[in-house]
Design a protein around this motif. Structure first.
Motif, short mmCIF file in Angstrom:
data_model
loop_
_atom_site.label_atom_id
_atom_site.label_comp_id
_atom_site.label_asym_id
_atom_site.label_seq_id
_atom_site.Cartn_x
_atom_site.Cartn_y
_atom_site.Cartn_z
N ALA A 147 -75.72 103.74 126.48
CA ALA A 147 -77.02 104.11 125.89
C ALA A 147 -78.13 104.26 126.92
CB ALA A 147 -77.43 103.06 124.85
N TRP A 148 -78.13 103.40 127.94
CA TRP A 148 -79.21 103.45 128.93
C TRP A 148 -79.23 104.79 129.66
CZ3 TRP A 148 -79.42 104.07 134.24
CH2 TRP A 148 -80.62 103.72 134.87
N PRO A 150 -78.07 107.91 128.84
CA PRO A 150 -78.61 109.06 128.09
C PRO A 150 -80.13 109.06 128.03
CG PRO A 150 -76.69 108.20 126.97
CD PRO A 150 -77.00 107.23 128.08
N ARG A 151 -80.72 107.88 127.82
CA ARG A 151 -82.18 107.82 127.80
C ARG A 151 -82.75 108.10 129.19
NH1 ARG A 151 -86.83 109.14 126.04
NH2 ARG A 151 -88.50 107.65 126.39
N SER A 154 -82.69 111.81 130.13
CA SER A 154 -83.71 112.65 129.48
C SER A 154 -85.06 112.52 130.18
CB SER A 154 -83.83 112.30 128.00
OG SER A 154 -84.43 111.04 127.81
N ALA A 284 -84.98 114.70 124.54
CA ALA A 284 -83.99 113.67 124.29
C ALA A 284 -82.76 114.30 123.64
CB ALA A 284 -84.55 112.57 123.38
N THR A 287 -77.48 111.66 121.10
CA THR A 287 -76.95 110.32 121.37
C THR A 287 -78.06 109.33 121.69
OG1 THR A 287 -74.89 111.27 122.20
CG2 THR A 287 -75.37 108.99 122.82
N GLU A 288 -78.99 109.77 122.53
CA GLU A 288 -80.09 108.88 122.91
C GLU A 288 -80.95 108.53 121.71
OE1 GLU A 288 -84.43 109.17 124.75
OE2 GLU A 288 -83.00 110.70 125.38
N HIS A 291 -79.33 105.98 119.44
CA HIS A 291 -79.43 104.61 119.96
C HIS A 291 -80.83 104.06 119.78
CE1 HIS A 291 -78.81 101.09 122.47
NE2 HIS A 291 -79.93 101.40 123.07
N ARG A 292 -81.82 104.85 120.10
CA ARG A 292 -83.20 104.38 120.00
C ARG A 292 -83.58 104.01 118.57
NH1 ARG A 292 -86.83 108.84 122.88
NH2 ARG A 292 -88.49 107.32 122.48
#
Length: 338
Positions: A147-148, A150-151, A154, A284, A287-288, A291-292
């Motif tokens: 998760a980290w 993908p964020r 972006s 974004a 996937t990101e 998660h967010r």
């Protein structure tokens, strides 16, 4: 101070890239200095139990007390958007003599002694390299990739898009002056001034000389930096614009009762789509966003498709990912058009 001297054609050969390997290595700084990296702390808390299953002694030894990192851990990207495992393979192939020299240089910056885990391997740099590659891959797989990254990707993509606009609108001087206060451009010379005395002591004058300067946005820099040794092609890493947004929305959901927007906009398009529209001020991926917001990618994808079909979002493909960002029409709907 480092000086990078540009020839007639060198500015045209300057390019931007980001490095997942560099981000993985430098993210270890955030564990050591929570006050300097507040936007990373929710992530670190979230993966703490997974991190503690790793070889933490070796991981934490990769950052010297003064903050230096052995240069072989952050090689110059070979492409604008390299794959983490391809970069890790390059790291694993580093000549042993380079590994040993880089480790000693990083710890010699302030005279710090090698920690026991490095002291026991420094005379067998091939074994050290193999162990470092193994623990970085485990750290990436268990903590960062789900998760980290993908964020983070972006934010880095958004920075590079912004810098491209700056270069086209304001030229080289405008671009470099906006990257970081440590950088200045005058008369074909780019100067990097670091306040740390250990860095100033190893300053150098570098001819770009047709090799192409690469500019690397990073989430883990507190100011512009370059290689200590300057033995390879020139590079400068600088703090990414928007890095403070890394933790935004981690506890928010698509439903209005979990922090989503209410009012007329939610009444018009629904709370889930209104929440997404607010979040997508910066690009974004599906996937990101999932998660967010703590929901499934499928739920997000349906809403993104509807918003894009209505002209409220723009889509841009970057490799295998599609990044969404609010369009001008979306800005106008939110009342944020300039």
């Amino acid at each position: 101070m480092f000086e990078f001297r540009f020839g007639v054609d060198d500015l045209a050969a300057t390019w931007f890239a980001y490095s997942p390997l560099q981000e993985a290595v430098l993210s270890l700084r955030a564990r050591r200095s929570a006050a300097r990296y507040p936007e990373q702390q929710p992530w670190i808390t979230g993966w703490r139990s997974r991190y503690e299953t790793l070889d933490t002694a070796l991981l934490e030894s990769l950052i010297a007390p003064v903050g230096f990192v052995p240069d072989f851990l952050t090689p110059r990207p070979a492409a604008p958007r390299p794959d983490f495992h391809a970069e890790l393979a390059r790291l694993a192939a580093t000549p042993p003599e380079v590994v040993r020299s880089d480790v000693l240089a990083a710890y010699g910056g302030d005279g710090s002694p090698l920690p026991p885990v490095l002291a026991g391997l420094i005379d067998d740099p091939a074994a050290l390299t193999a162990r470092v590659a193994e623990v970085l891959e485990a750290y990436w797989t268990r903590c960062l990739a789900p998760a980290w990254w993908p964020r983070a990707r972006s934010v880095l993509e958004a920075d590079i898009a912004y810098r491209g606009r700056m270069l086209s609108e304001r030229g080289a001087e405008g671009l470099f002056s906006d990257l970081d206060v440590r950088l200045s451009w005058r008369g074909g010379v780019l100067r990097l001034t670091d306040p740390h005395p250990a860095v100033r002591a190893v300053g150098a004058s570098v001819d770009v000389a047709g090799r192409g300067l690469v500019l690397i946005p990073t989430l883990s820099g507190l100011g512009a930096q370059t290689d200590i040794s300057q033995v390879g092609p020139p590079l400068i890493a600088y703090p990414a614009r928007g890095k403070a947004t890394m933790a935004e929305g981690l506890d928010a959901g698509l439903r209005g009762d979990r922090g989503g927007p209410g009012g007329p906009l939610a009444g018009l398009i629904g709370s889930p789509r209104a929440r997404l529209l607010v979040l997508l001020e910066t690009p974004a991926s599906t996937t990101e966003l999932a998660h967010r917001l703590g929901v499934t990618p499928g739920a997000v994808s349906r809403h993104l498709g509807a918003l894009a079909a209505a002209g409220l979002l723009d889509r841009t493909r970057h490799g295998r990912s599609v990044l969404y960002r609010r369009s001008r029409l979306g800005d106008a709907l939110l009342g944020r058009e300039s």
